[in-house]
Design a protein around this motif. Structure first.
Motif, PDB file in Angstrom:
ATOM      1  N   VAL A 125       0.239  10.888  -3.931  1.00 31.61           N
ATOM      2  CA  VAL A 125      -0.533  12.146  -3.167  1.00 31.61           C
ATOM      3  C   VAL A 125       0.154  13.316  -3.344  1.00 31.61           C
TER       4      VAL A 125
ATOM      5  N   ARG B 203      -5.467  12.625  -4.209  1.00 33.84           N
ATOM      6  CA  ARG B 203      -5.849  12.983  -2.581  1.00 33.84           C
ATOM      7  C   ARG B 203      -5.485  11.875  -1.683  1.00 33.84           C
ATOM      8  N   SER B 204      -5.670  10.658  -2.272  1.00 29.96           N
ATOM      9  CA  SER B 204      -5.486   9.457  -1.529  1.00 29.96           C
ATOM     10  C   SER B 204      -5.373   8.305  -2.506  1.00 29.96           C
TER      11      SER B 204
ATOM     12  N   THR C  22       0.787  -1.193   0.058  1.00 33.24           N
ATOM     13  CA  THR C  22       0.076  -0.023  -0.039  1.00 33.24           C
ATOM     14  C   THR C  22       0.696   1.204  -0.093  1.00 33.24           C
ATOM     15  N   ASN C  23       1.917   1.261   0.620  1.00 34.94           N
ATOM     16  CA  ASN C  23       2.639   2.497   1.047  1.00 34.94           C
ATOM     17  C   ASN C  23       3.564   2.785  -0.380  1.00 34.94           C
TER      18      ASN C  23
ATOM     19  N   ALA D  91      -5.169   3.787  -1.943  1.00 35.90           N
ATOM     20  CA  ALA D  91      -5.190   2.459  -1.327  1.00 35.90           C
ATOM     21  C   ALA D  91      -5.654   1.309  -2.045  1.00 35.90           C
TER      22      ALA D  91
ATOM     23  N   ASP E   7       2.291   6.053  -2.122  1.00 30.61           N
ATOM     24  CA  ASP E   7       2.046   7.194  -0.965  1.00 30.61           C
ATOM     25  C   ASP E   7       2.629   8.621  -1.753  1.00 30.61           C
TER      26      ASP E   7
ATOM     27  N   GLN F  11     -14.504  15.756  -5.426  1.00 33.22           N
ATOM     28  CA  GLN F  11     -13.787  14.345  -5.396  1.00 33.22           C
ATOM     29  C   GLN F  11     -14.034  13.414  -6.085  1.00 33.22           C
TER      30      GLN F  11
END
Length: 118
Positions: free
Chosen positions: A33, A108-109, A26-27, A111, A30, A80
């Motif tokens: 973002v 924004r994110s 998942t990371n 995951a 990152d 969004q």
């Protein structure tokens, strides 16, 4: 291109070639973002993920899918939008963007997770 970026790019190319879009921790995503969506989208696709196309619910969202087939939904009030990508082994990646226009979309994110069945 600095040496670190070159090594990273070569590593990703090797990983894509040998693992056919193996799920990423998942990371790993990152760094997307805050990035403009067009650039982030290219990085995800270049890493071997493909758009998870399913019809959006509204007509104007379906029109946006012409440019972004992975777009699933947008909230006009907040700006969004949610986009989904899938790896060859069925792992999903959810990318949420925000912005006042398609050209202004920023991530924004990010995951791992598949869309809920409707």
């Amino acid at each position: 291109m600095n040496v670190t970026r070159l090594i990273m790019a070569l590593s990703m190319a090797l990983a894509v070639g040998t693992a056919a879009a193996a799920p990423q921790p998942t990371n790993t995503w990152d760094n997307l973002v805050g990035m403009k969506y067009a650039k982030a989208r290219k990085e995800v696709i270049d890493a071997g993920w493909r758009a998870d196309h399913r019809d959006a619910s509204s007509e104007w969202e379906r029109q946006l899918q012409g440019q972004f087939p992975e777009l699933r939904s947008c909230e006009a009030a907040s700006g969004q939008c949610t986009h989904f990508f899938v790896s060859y082994d069925g792992i999903c990646l959810k990318v949420v963007t925000e912005g006042e226009s398609v050209a202004a979309f920023k991530v924004r994110s990010v995951a791992q997770g598949c869309p809920k069945q409707q």
